[in-house]
Scaffold this motif. Sequence first.
Motif, mmCIF file in Angstrom:
data_model
loop_
_atom_site.group_PDB
_atom_site.id
_atom_site.type_symbol
_atom_site.label_atom_id
_atom_site.label_comp_id
_atom_site.label_asym_id
_atom_site.label_seq_id
_atom_site.Cartn_x
_atom_site.Cartn_y
_atom_site.Cartn_z
ATOM 1 N N ALA B 120 0.862 -1.183 0.000
ATOM 2 C CA ALA B 120 0.000 0.000 0.000
ATOM 3 C C ALA B 120 0.900 1.234 0.000
ATOM 4 O O ALA B 120 1.955 1.228 0.625
ATOM 5 N N HIS B 121 0.443 2.282 -0.712
ATOM 6 C CA HIS B 121 1.194 3.533 -0.750
ATOM 7 C C HIS B 121 1.323 4.133 0.644
ATOM 8 O O HIS B 121 0.458 3.949 1.478
ATOM 9 N N GLY B 122 2.359 4.884 0.874
ATOM 10 C CA GLY B 122 2.496 5.582 2.143
ATOM 11 C C GLY B 122 3.630 6.570 2.041
ATOM 12 O O GLY B 122 4.055 6.929 0.943
ATOM 13 N N GLY B 189 -0.452 16.997 1.361
ATOM 14 C CA GLY B 189 0.416 16.974 2.535
ATOM 15 C C GLY B 189 0.732 15.605 3.101
ATOM 16 O O GLY B 189 1.260 15.509 4.208
ATOM 17 N N THR B 190 0.399 14.515 2.384
ATOM 18 C CA THR B 190 0.802 13.189 2.865
ATOM 19 C C THR B 190 1.409 12.402 1.710
ATOM 20 O O THR B 190 1.280 12.786 0.556
ATOM 21 N N GLY B 191 2.057 11.286 2.049
ATOM 22 C CA GLY B 191 2.599 10.409 1.011
ATOM 23 C C GLY B 191 4.074 10.639 0.748
ATOM 24 O O GLY B 191 4.673 11.583 1.271
ATOM 25 N N VAL B 205 3.464 23.745 -0.698
ATOM 26 C CA VAL B 205 2.434 24.791 -0.578
ATOM 27 C C VAL B 205 1.068 24.204 -0.241
ATOM 28 O O VAL B 205 0.184 24.927 0.204
ATOM 29 N N PHE B 206 0.886 22.920 -0.477
ATOM 30 C CA PHE B 206 -0.400 22.310 -0.132
ATOM 31 C C PHE B 206 -0.257 21.306 1.014
ATOM 32 O O PHE B 206 -0.971 20.316 1.076
ATOM 33 N N GLU B 207 0.659 21.607 1.943
ATOM 34 C CA GLU B 207 0.880 20.680 3.066
ATOM 35 C C GLU B 207 -0.348 20.587 3.965
ATOM 36 O O GLU B 207 -0.549 19.600 4.663
ATOM 37 N N HIS B 208 -1.208 21.616 3.913
ATOM 38 C CA HIS B 208 -2.398 21.609 4.780
ATOM 39 C C HIS B 208 -3.516 20.722 4.230
ATOM 40 O O HIS B 208 -4.512 20.495 4.906
ATOM 41 N N VAL B 209 -3.367 20.236 3.008
ATOM 42 C CA VAL B 209 -4.402 19.352 2.449
ATOM 43 C C VAL B 209 -3.974 17.910 2.714
ATOM 44 O O VAL B 209 -2.986 17.442 2.153
ATOM 45 N N SER B 210 -4.701 17.209 3.595
ATOM 46 C CA SER B 210 -4.193 15.893 3.990
ATOM 47 C C SER B 210 -4.627 14.809 3.011
ATOM 48 O O SER B 210 -5.407 13.932 3.324
ATOM 49 N N ARG B 211 -4.105 14.928 1.805
ATOM 50 C CA ARG B 211 -4.326 13.911 0.770
ATOM 51 C C ARG B 211 -3.015 13.706 0.038
ATOM 52 O O ARG B 211 -2.153 14.578 0.031
ATOM 53 N N GLN B 274 7.748 6.295 -8.378
ATOM 54 C CA GLN B 274 7.584 4.960 -7.816
ATOM 55 C C GLN B 274 8.552 4.836 -6.650
ATOM 56 O O GLN B 274 9.762 4.814 -6.839
ATOM 57 N N PRO B 275 8.020 4.784 -5.427
ATOM 58 C CA PRO B 275 8.901 4.827 -4.259
ATOM 59 C C PRO B 275 9.644 3.501 -4.064
ATOM 60 O O PRO B 275 9.187 2.622 -3.359
ATOM 61 N N GLY B 276 10.799 3.384 -4.699
ATOM 62 C CA GLY B 276 11.583 2.155 -4.625
ATOM 63 C C GLY B 276 12.995 2.444 -4.166
ATOM 64 O O GLY B 276 13.261 3.463 -3.506
#
Lengths: 349, 295
Positions: B120-122, B189-191, B205-211, B274-276
């Motif tokens: 799962a993404h994170g 702001g996540t991921g 700049v969009f750290e306040h949007v928790s998506r 791709q977080p590898g």
Amino acid sequence: MGEATATLPALRPVSAGDLRRRIWLVQVGFGALAVAACIGAPLVGPTTISLRQVFDTTIPFSQNVDAQIFFIARLPRAFAGALVGGSLAAAGVVLQALLRNPLATPFTLGVSAGASLGAMLVITLGVPITLLGSAAVPVASFAGALGALAIVYFLATMRRQGLSTLVLLLAGVTLNSLFSAVILFVQYLADPAQTLQSVRWVMGNLDVGSYRPILWALGPMGLAFAAFARLPRALNLLTLGPDSAAVRGIDVLRTQRVAFVSASLATGAAVAVGGPIGFIGIIVPHLVRLLVGADHRLVLPASIGLGAAFLVVCDVAARTVLSPMELPVGVITAMLGGPFFLWLLVRNR
Amino acid sequence: MRVTTRHTAAFLAALLLVIAAILGTQERPRAQEHPARIISVVPALTEALFAIGAGDEVVGVGTFDKHPPEVATRPRVGGLLDPDMERIFALRPDLVVFYGSQQDQIAQVTRAGIETFTYAHGGIDDTLSVMRRLGTRVGRASEATRLANAIDTQIATVRARLAGRDRPRVLMVFGRQPGALANVYASGGTGFLHDMLEAAGGRNVFEHVSRESIQLSSEAILTAAPDVIVELTYDDRMTEDTQEAEIAVWNRLSSVPAVRNNRVHLLLGNHFLQPGPRMADATEAIARALHPDAF
């Protein structure tokens, strides 16, 4: 105005003077609605801007944030919304009359699937980023629409003298499925970011960011609207059936040809600008028929005005409701339009 | 009586032996051996498998796998949306690495008695712990730990190098309609994209949007007024001309400081998205774009 019924309403005889007055009223009323939406929309948005600063010429445009929000982020979207909404609604009216089918939409005859395929190819193959001085996606999508138009037209006219609306319908629906399959195949070959882009494109978006695609679309839309202006009386007679129309002195074949080509041009240009935004082409014409009756001299101008105003308002919601996130405008047209239409349908029973 | 007792004892002993034998045969192949035939449809984890020395066991890869180059020699079995189950079964895997959202496929494979590993993404930390877990699962725990620690250290080094510097406000874009400012997708702001940006000395700049991802209107970009725009793309074969043209697309928003000060960067390569194992390299590349004078 006028009594309305839920199914395709019949024409009621009215005196010439009365009719002229009603046409004038409808044109002015619905035109004003569209203009009001276009003027009001750029004033509304998630950011508070000062109109004084927007029009302040002492600040260079390149540093004037409020002016850029107004002239780049909002105004072109309002124009695009008005053009796309008016075109789709008008194309819906014309195709419903041409095919004598209340369920016909601008997307029934394969034109939008052709446009989508054109857009998908550019998004996924990503070859040139500009074509003919505009961003490549709208241009390729318009080319796709023209291709689909040519194929359907050729199929509907090849078998016999005249234009078979049955073949038109079947060929259009088949082409829709065929192109959709090719689109899926193209998406299958794309990388994840391209797939995301192409899926998103199909949901519709009026954030054109520049006036160029709008200017570009004005050509085909202008041609289509010039043709629409001459169609209403012929469409009235065509809804009675081709034979009855011919008896009353209508050149049926010519009318059908003009109707099909102009509606397809308007649809192709609209889809090229905003993507295949659903629902307007079917809901606005029926809404208008409930309001002004079945006479195409009233239905066509009213649909153009209402379609324009409706899409502009939906787009304000698209860019405002979840700000800073953008909502797909096609989702809003369906979610606002659907329940409202159902309510009107039940109320008028 | 004595005879009877002896018989009973012998019978019980035999029974125990049989049970032990059955349990033994059932347990042996799974619990102790490590998978010898692995399929992965997740590009980041395919890359991780090769990086920890399990490449020889990889018998099938996903459609989008491009790295390392050896994946080109492995059969493709589809991807996130279109895994080819027949192909997967035909390759006789004993472990299949799926996305967590591929529930139907996981159920099918499990019914066939094949083990699965889900992803799962994170954020960066989640990704590193997934790598360690995968290493343990394929019998290469120490290699995986070494890889995860190396990534961690490299990212920490980037962080340390940038400590105390001003953190520019950054818009991190990872998707856009070609040639136009339409359908712009950016990191919220996540991921891992957000984490990489923070580690690279930028402030989202969009750290306040928790998506993890948000689709932006031009107005949102004008209002956010980022100092730097970092645009990431999978397409690493984009020509120089196209790159220039794509950067020039941003010029329309000339009031945005990033545009005015020529601080729009286009970074090419799938390792950004791709977080590898190359996650730290990606972070460092972003840091170089944000703080060119620190390197």
